[in-house]
Design a protein around this motif. Structure first.
Motif, PDB file in Angstrom:
ATOM      1  N   VAL A 152       0.836  -1.210   0.000  1.00 11.72           N
ATOM      2  CA  VAL A 152       0.000   0.000   0.000  1.00 11.72           C
ATOM      3  C   VAL A 152       0.868   1.257   0.000  1.00 11.72           C
ATOM      4  N   LEU A 153       1.936   1.271   0.787  1.00 11.53           N
ATOM      5  CA  LEU A 153       2.814   2.445   0.824  1.00 11.53           C
ATOM      6  C   LEU A 153       3.445   2.689  -0.545  1.00 11.53           C
ATOM      7  N   ALA A 154       3.905   1.615  -1.174  1.00  9.98           N
ATOM      8  CA  ALA A 154       4.524   1.769  -2.497  1.00  9.98           C
ATOM      9  C   ALA A 154       3.518   2.299  -3.515  1.00  9.98           C
ATOM     10  N   PHE A 155       2.316   1.766  -3.481  1.00  4.72           N
ATOM     11  CA  PHE A 155       1.288   2.235  -4.419  1.00  4.72           C
ATOM     12  C   PHE A 155       0.979   3.713  -4.197  1.00  4.72           C
ATOM     13  N   MET A 156       0.805   4.130  -2.970  1.00  6.99           N
ATOM     14  CA  MET A 156       0.435   5.522  -2.687  1.00  6.99           C
ATOM     15  C   MET A 156       1.553   6.484  -3.072  1.00  6.99           C
ATOM     16  N   ILE A 157       2.789   6.131  -2.752  1.00  6.97           N
ATOM     17  CA  ILE A 157       3.902   7.041  -3.071  1.00  6.97           C
ATOM     18  C   ILE A 157       4.117   7.130  -4.574  1.00  6.97           C
ATOM     19  N   LEU A 158       4.041   5.974  -5.269  1.00  6.98           N
ATOM     20  CA  LEU A 158       4.216   6.001  -6.725  1.00  6.98           C
ATOM     21  C   LEU A 158       3.074   6.714  -7.426  1.00  6.98           C
ATOM     22  N   SER A 159       1.875   6.632  -6.863  1.00  8.94           N
ATOM     23  CA  SER A 159       0.706   7.223  -7.524  1.00  8.94           C
ATOM     24  C   SER A 159       0.546   8.704  -7.219  1.00  8.94           C
ATOM     25  N   TYR A 160       0.881   9.126  -5.992  1.00  8.20           N
ATOM     26  CA  TYR A 160       0.556  10.499  -5.593  1.00  8.20           C
ATOM     27  C   TYR A 160       1.749  11.294  -5.078  1.00  8.20           C
ATOM     28  N   GLY A 161       2.938  10.752  -5.165  1.00  4.40           N
ATOM     29  CA  GLY A 161       4.119  11.529  -4.824  1.00  4.40           C
ATOM     30  C   GLY A 161       4.139  11.954  -3.373  1.00  4.40           C
ATOM     31  N   LEU A 162       4.363  13.257  -3.143  1.00  4.43           N
ATOM     32  CA  LEU A 162       4.454  13.783  -1.784  1.00  4.43           C
ATOM     33  C   LEU A 162       3.154  13.570  -1.019  1.00  4.43           C
ATOM     34  N   PHE A 163       2.029  13.739  -1.708  1.00  5.03           N
ATOM     35  CA  PHE A 163       0.752  13.508  -1.044  1.00  5.03           C
ATOM     36  C   PHE A 163       0.625  12.032  -0.637  1.00  5.03           C
ATOM     37  N   GLY A 164       1.179  11.141  -1.425  1.00  3.97           N
ATOM     38  CA  GLY A 164       1.190   9.732  -1.065  1.00  3.97           C
ATOM     39  C   GLY A 164       2.032   9.471   0.173  1.00  3.97           C
ATOM     40  N   VAL A 165       3.119  10.239   0.343  1.00  2.00           N
ATOM     41  CA  VAL A 165       3.936  10.111   1.551  1.00  2.00           C
ATOM     42  C   VAL A 165       3.112  10.514   2.774  1.00  2.00           C
ATOM     43  N   PHE A 166       2.354  11.644   2.630  1.00  2.00           N
ATOM     44  CA  PHE A 166       1.504  12.075   3.751  1.00  2.00           C
ATOM     45  C   PHE A 166       0.491  10.983   4.102  1.00  2.00           C
ATOM     46  N   ALA A 167      -0.124  10.394   3.077  1.00  2.00           N
ATOM     47  CA  ALA A 167      -1.105   9.338   3.315  1.00  2.00           C
ATOM     48  C   ALA A 167      -0.457   8.116   3.958  1.00  2.00           C
ATOM     49  N   SER A 168       0.792   7.812   3.596  1.00  2.00           N
ATOM     50  CA  SER A 168       1.485   6.655   4.155  1.00  2.00           C
ATOM     51  C   SER A 168       1.793   6.852   5.633  1.00  2.00           C
ATOM     52  N   VAL A 169       2.243   8.072   5.992  1.00  2.00           N
ATOM     53  CA  VAL A 169       2.499   8.364   7.406  1.00  2.00           C
ATOM     54  C   VAL A 169       1.196   8.263   8.206  1.00  2.00           C
ATOM     55  N   ALA A 170       0.114   8.796   7.619  1.00  2.00           N
ATOM     56  CA  ALA A 170      -1.184   8.711   8.288  1.00  2.00           C
ATOM     57  C   ALA A 170      -1.620   7.256   8.446  1.00  2.00           C
TER      58      ALA A 170
END
Length: 555
Positions: free
Chosen positions: A405-423
């Motif tokens: 899930v973390l890889a998908f979010m970061i690859l799909s949404y960049g910095l916003f994906g990082v925020f979602a991953s931390v959350a």
């Protein structure tokens, strides 16, 4: 403008800190568990041993010490499925009713003549009279002893069904009272099993009624199913009977309404007792292990409630010099002679007790007698090794799901994906924090619920980020696009998670055992996921935006 009030930010941070602090002890599970056990031991005994003091010092007192309890499939333990013989209670009810019926019919002696109790099927009371023409009045007199059925389904019904056949008066429980009795028997059995298991100091047992006459018992951390059966399988039914005489063997035929029971301490000795007891263990209010003041041998003291004390006092006062038997589970523990009236409502049981056996008997008596015999239909022992394998498998599944899930979010949404991953990481911490706070039990299906939550937790973020992309395409500024993204995605987030939460509630209400474990973690995960998506991720984005002030954002 894209703004979050200061009080709102502080509240979000406080919730996160509280959740993480309650979840943190689970990272030091064995250490905190030893600390909690030592604290419970000191509170129960009032004595602080060196080992308890060392364990107590192993975890700081100012930190939370709540833990997620591990279920049977994760910790190992014993599983039993027991069937309660509810029909046994009918016979006991009829035996208890006989003295009242006898007294009521004695007042009609001129009408019905002599009365005598005769053999009857279990759960029935048959009384033969010498003047059958008086049976209608006898039926009316016995019916007057009946009471309204205490149950929602038996409103207006009577507890007794009284009829006459030939020269015999037949008394049995009514169908409505049988159903109410079955329900009370099951409730009492579940409660007594729970008390006995709790007295043994086990952690978070699962004790549930299943169907009409079965009980599911799962106790984590216990050595074997046999050990659990030894703990709960004894009825520990204590009764006091008048002694009629002695018998040379159990093959002798006693008279009607008499029984032959073996002696525990005297080999080959059997006692002939009146079948109806003077008083039973149902009237006990306390039982403690102790030592006899004269011999120093271990004994068990007991104390009756006012009703039992009155019956015991009246009987002993009227039978000074006669023996009476103390019977435990159809064995005569002792048969002392009544030397004086025992009106204090207390006494002691002596025998060949050890300290351990006297303590065990006191626990069983204090917990209460099982109202009916239990037959074990299924038993299973789960070793700690299997539980450790389950934890390891669940941990691997969670890590794989996390990384994917973390890889998908970061690859799909960049910095916003990082925020979602931390959350997302904080979301898992909140789940364990809530589970620890409410004292929930985590099972293997519960781990499955957490893994599923990890996959679902980013759904709300995906909705928000995709909505922000749409607003950016409509030539909105970055701040306005983020604000509209959250506003317009909120209804879809609430709808999607609310329907899933309703399913979790239904699973919890209608399911049992593993299904409930899954529903608990799923329901908590939905609540924490919505919180982190709507508030935590937004707090990250707004804080970043306030500092960076970008002219353009890439989602």
């Amino acid at each position: 403008m894209l703004q979050i009030p200061l009080w709102n930010r502080i509240l979000i941070i406080l919730v996160l800190l509280a959740g993480i602090s309650f979840a943190m002890p689970n990272m030091f599970y064995e250490q905190v568990e030893r600390h909690n056990d030592a604290a419970a031991e000191i509170e129960a005994t009032g004595v602080t041993s060196d080992a308890a003091a060392e364990a107590l010092a192993g975890w700081p007192e100012f930190l939370p010490s709540t833990l997620v309890n591990l279920g049977l499939d994760l910790r190992g333990g014993a599983h039993l499925l027991a069937e309660v013989q509810v029909a046994d209670v009918y016979e006991a009810r009829m035996d208890a009713l006989w003295p009242e019926v006898r007294d009521a019919l004695r007042d009609l002696r001129d009408t019905v003549g002599t009365i005598r109790r005769s053999d009857a099927p279990p759960g029935e009371l048959n009384i033969r009279v010498s003047q059958p023409e008086g049976l209608p009045e006898a039926v009316a007199a016995v019916r007057a002893l009946a009471e309204p059925v205490v149950s929602l389904t038996g409103v207006g019904a009577s507890t007794l069904d009284v009829s006459a056949q030939g020269d015999t008066l037949i008394v049995r429980l009514s169908e409505a009272e049988r159903q109410a009795t079955d329900d009370r028997t099951m409730q009492q059995s579940v409660e007594i099993v729970r008390r006995r298991v709790d007295e043994a100091g086990t952690r978070e047992p699962t004790i549930q009624r299943q169907g009409a006459d079965r009980i599911l018992i799962q106790v984590p951390g216990i050595g074997s199913a046999q050990e659990l059966k030894d703990l709960i399988g004894t009825t520990a039914r204590l009764t006091f009977h008048p002694v009629v005489g002695r018998a040379g063997s159990a093959d002798e035929r006693p008279e009607a309404r008499q029984i032959i029971l073996p002696s525990v301490d005297e080999d080959g000795v059997f006692y002939i007792l009146e079948q109806t007891p003077v008083v039973t263990g149902d009237d006990l209010v306390d039982s403690q292990p102790s030592f006899d003041q004269q011999s120093g041998q271990p004994v068990v003291t007991f104390r009756f409630n006012p009703h039992g004390a009155r019956l015991f006092g009246e009987y002993t006062a009227a039978n000074v010099g006669a023996p009476f038997a103390i019977v435990l589970d159809n064995e005569v523990i002792s048969a002392p002679t009544i030397r004086q009236a025992i009106t204090g409502g207390s006494g002691q049981i002596s025998g060949n007790f050890t300290v351990e056996s006297s303590t065990e008997l006191a626990v069983l008596l204090r917990a209460g007698a099982l109202p009916a015999e239990m037959t074990f239909l299924e038993e299973r022992t789960i070793g700690p090794e299997l539980g450790a394998d389950s934890i390891a498998a669940g941990r691997i599944a969670a890590v794989v799901a996390f990384v994917a899930v973390l890889a998908f979010m970061i690859l799909s949404y960049g910095l916003f994906g990082v925020f979602a991953s931390v959350a997302l990481i904080l979301n898992v911490g909140l789940i364990f924090g809530v589970l620890s706070l409410i004292g929930a039990t985590l099972t293997l299906p519960g781990i499955a619920g957490i893994v599923l939550t990890i996959g679902m937790a980013v759904d709300a973020n995906v909705l928000v980020f995709e909505r922000i992309r749409e607003e950016m395409k409509n030539a909105k500024g970055p701040a306005r696009a983020i604000e509209l993204g959250y506003e317009r995605a909120l209804s879809a987030i609430i709808d999607a998670n609310l329907t899933t939460f309703i399913i979790a509630v239904i699973l919890f209400a209608l399911g049992s055992g593993p299904v409930r474990g899954f529903s608990v973690t799923l329901g908590i995960g939905i609540l924490t996921s919505v919180f982190t998506a709507i508030y935590v991720t937004r707090l990250f984005i707004v804080t970043w935006f306030d500092r960076a002030r970008p002219k353009k954002i890439e989602v």
